[in-house]
Structures are given as C-alpha cells and as structure tokens.
Write a protein that holds these residues in place. Structure first.
Motif, short mmCIF file in Angstrom:
data_model
loop_
_atom_site.label_atom_id
_atom_site.label_comp_id
_atom_site.label_asym_id
_atom_site.label_seq_id
_atom_site.Cartn_x
_atom_site.Cartn_y
_atom_site.Cartn_z
N VAL A 1 -40.57 -41.66 -50.11
CA VAL A 1 -39.95 -40.36 -50.35
C VAL A 1 -39.83 -40.11 -51.86
N LYS A 2 -39.81 -38.86 -52.24
CA LYS A 2 -39.72 -38.47 -53.65
C LYS A 2 -38.28 -38.23 -54.09
N VAL A 3 -37.41 -38.03 -53.12
CA VAL A 3 -36.00 -37.73 -53.40
C VAL A 3 -35.13 -38.64 -52.54
N ALA A 4 -34.14 -39.24 -53.15
CA ALA A 4 -33.15 -40.05 -52.43
C ALA A 4 -31.77 -39.53 -52.79
N GLY A 5 -30.74 -40.31 -52.50
CA GLY A 5 -29.40 -39.85 -52.85
C GLY A 5 -28.34 -40.57 -52.06
N CYS A 6 -27.18 -39.92 -51.93
CA CYS A 6 -26.05 -40.54 -51.25
C CYS A 6 -25.28 -39.48 -50.47
N THR A 7 -24.48 -39.97 -49.54
CA THR A 7 -23.75 -39.11 -48.62
C THR A 7 -22.34 -39.64 -48.41
N VAL A 8 -21.36 -38.75 -48.43
CA VAL A 8 -20.03 -39.08 -47.93
C VAL A 8 -19.85 -38.33 -46.62
N HIS A 9 -19.46 -39.08 -45.59
CA HIS A 9 -19.36 -38.47 -44.27
C HIS A 9 -18.15 -39.01 -43.52
N PHE A 10 -17.70 -38.24 -42.54
CA PHE A 10 -16.69 -38.75 -41.63
C PHE A 10 -17.33 -39.80 -40.73
N VAL A 11 -16.57 -40.80 -40.37
CA VAL A 11 -17.07 -41.88 -39.52
C VAL A 11 -16.77 -41.56 -38.06
N GLU A 12 -17.81 -41.68 -37.24
CA GLU A 12 -17.63 -41.60 -35.80
C GLU A 12 -18.20 -42.89 -35.20
N GLU A 13 -18.36 -42.94 -33.89
CA GLU A 13 -18.71 -44.21 -33.26
C GLU A 13 -20.15 -44.67 -33.50
N GLY A 14 -21.04 -43.77 -33.89
CA GLY A 14 -22.40 -44.18 -34.23
C GLY A 14 -22.45 -44.78 -35.63
N VAL A 15 -23.56 -45.44 -35.95
CA VAL A 15 -23.74 -46.04 -37.28
C VAL A 15 -24.27 -44.98 -38.25
N ASP A 16 -23.47 -44.69 -39.27
CA ASP A 16 -23.82 -43.71 -40.30
C ASP A 16 -24.11 -42.33 -39.72
N THR A 17 -23.42 -42.03 -38.64
CA THR A 17 -23.43 -40.66 -38.12
C THR A 17 -22.10 -40.04 -38.54
N GLY A 18 -21.79 -38.91 -38.00
CA GLY A 18 -20.53 -38.25 -38.36
C GLY A 18 -20.77 -37.11 -39.31
N PRO A 19 -19.93 -36.08 -39.26
CA PRO A 19 -20.11 -34.88 -40.07
C PRO A 19 -20.16 -35.19 -41.57
N ILE A 20 -21.12 -34.54 -42.22
CA ILE A 20 -21.37 -34.78 -43.66
C ILE A 20 -20.43 -33.91 -44.50
N ILE A 21 -19.77 -34.57 -45.47
CA ILE A 21 -18.84 -33.88 -46.36
C ILE A 21 -19.56 -33.45 -47.64
N LEU A 22 -20.14 -34.42 -48.35
CA LEU A 22 -20.83 -34.15 -49.61
C LEU A 22 -22.11 -34.99 -49.68
#
Length: 204
Positions: free
Chosen positions: A133-154
């Motif tokens: 990929v040409k672009v990467a980054g980071c995510t802050v999200h709410f945690v739910e029962e899946g791994v790295d799922t949950g609504p994205i905040i920023l």
C-alpha cells in the motif's frame, strides 16, 4: 459538560501512548481524573512512567496464571472496582473478553497502527508493507467484541516512503498515534462523541 470523567489505562509495554496522553491532558489542564494504569506485565516500562506521573498502578501478571480465565476474571473485577468512565487500551497486548467489553460498552477505546478496517491484528505495519500500500496510518476506535472492530473515532493517514523499513513505518505511525489518542480521550471526556450505528459523530 458533565462530571469529571474517570480514566483507566491498560498497557503491556513501553507506554509511549500512555505518556503522550498524560502529558497532553496535563499540558491542556483538562479536567480528567487519571485513576490508574493497569498492566498484565510486571516488567512494563509503563509502570515506571505512571509512578513518575504519580498515577496509581495495578499489576495483574498474566504469565503467573495457569488458568487464563482467572486472569480475565481478576482484570474485570479490578477495573470494575476502579469505576472508570473510560478505559483506554494503549499497547495492551491481550484481547479483552466479551464479558469485559459488555460491562464497559462504548466506554473502551483502542489505538491501532493501521487505517482500519485494513490490516487488523498483529504486525499491521508489516502487513501494510507486504501488501504494497502507498498510504498507512493509525486509528482510534471504540472496542467491541471483534478484534480491531468497533466504531472509528479518529484516523490519521501518512504516505509511505518507498525506502521505508517496517521499523521506520512503525515510528512514523507511532508519532501520529501520540496525537490522535489524546485527542480522542479529550473528545470522549468532554461528551463530544456520539455513536450512531457504526459511525461516530464528533459534536461541536
């Protein structure tokens, strides 16, 4: 804005996101109660950092538990006893059990070194480089029962330089994590996040 929010941090390692968050909160003089740092690792550098900040610590040594269910039970009881309004997972290397997530529904946030839903789980930076990929980054999200799922905040995106190694990409992403995690904590504690289905609205 309502009552002062109580924040508990979960960390397993060096604590750089924990450090960035506490420094941001104190620099901006935010009215947030930094209740405790909880770790599964008695060797975590985050412990020394917490003590230098005068923040109480709780150690639940994962490796000493023969029955891992007992660890998760103790973690749940200890964090529940701290009465947090927000639980911040920053470099915490255990998957939180459904019972924990349900107890603190929409009150746990995590920072992840990819632009979710791309590259969840471990070694996200290596996954990104391997995929090309040409672009990467980071995510802050709410945690739910899946791994790295949950609504994205920023999220914060960065362009990947062609010559970057996994370490160089990781450091570049980490610098952005140090910006968006503290901001997400502030937004939560100022009651400026509203979850509607899978989307997070940031209130003015």
């Amino acid at each position: 804005m309502g009552k002062i929010k109580r924040v508990v941090f979960l960390a397993s390692g060096r604590g750089s996101n924990f450090t960035a968050s506490v420094e941001y909160i104190r620099k901006k003089k935010l009215k947030i109660d930094l209740v405790a740092l909880v770790t599964d690792n008695p060797e975590a550098k985050a412990l020394g950092i917490a003590k230098s900040f005068g923040i109480p610590t709780k150690v639940i040594p994962y490796a000493t538990y023969s029955q891992k269910a007992d660890y998760h039970r103790d973690l749940l009881q200890i964090v529940e006893g701290l009465e947090p309004d927000l639980v911040v997972a920053c470099g915490y290397m255990r998957i939180l059990k459904p019972e924990f997530v349900r107890l603190f529904k929409n009150k746990i946030i995590n920072v992840h070194p990819s632009l979710l839903p791309a590259f969840p789980g471990l070694d996200s930076q290596k996954q990104a480089l391997d995929y090309g990929v040409k672009v990467a980054g980071c995510t802050v999200h709410f945690v739910e029962e899946g791994v790295d799922t949950g609504p994205i905040i920023l999220q914060k995106a960065i362009a990947i330089a062609p010559e970057w190694t996994e370490k160089e990409l990781s450091l570049a992403i980490l610098a952005e994590e140090h910006k968006i995690l503290p901001l997400a904590i502030q937004l939560f504690c100022e009651d400026k996040l509203k979850i509607k289905e899978r989307k997070v609205e940031i209130l003015k």
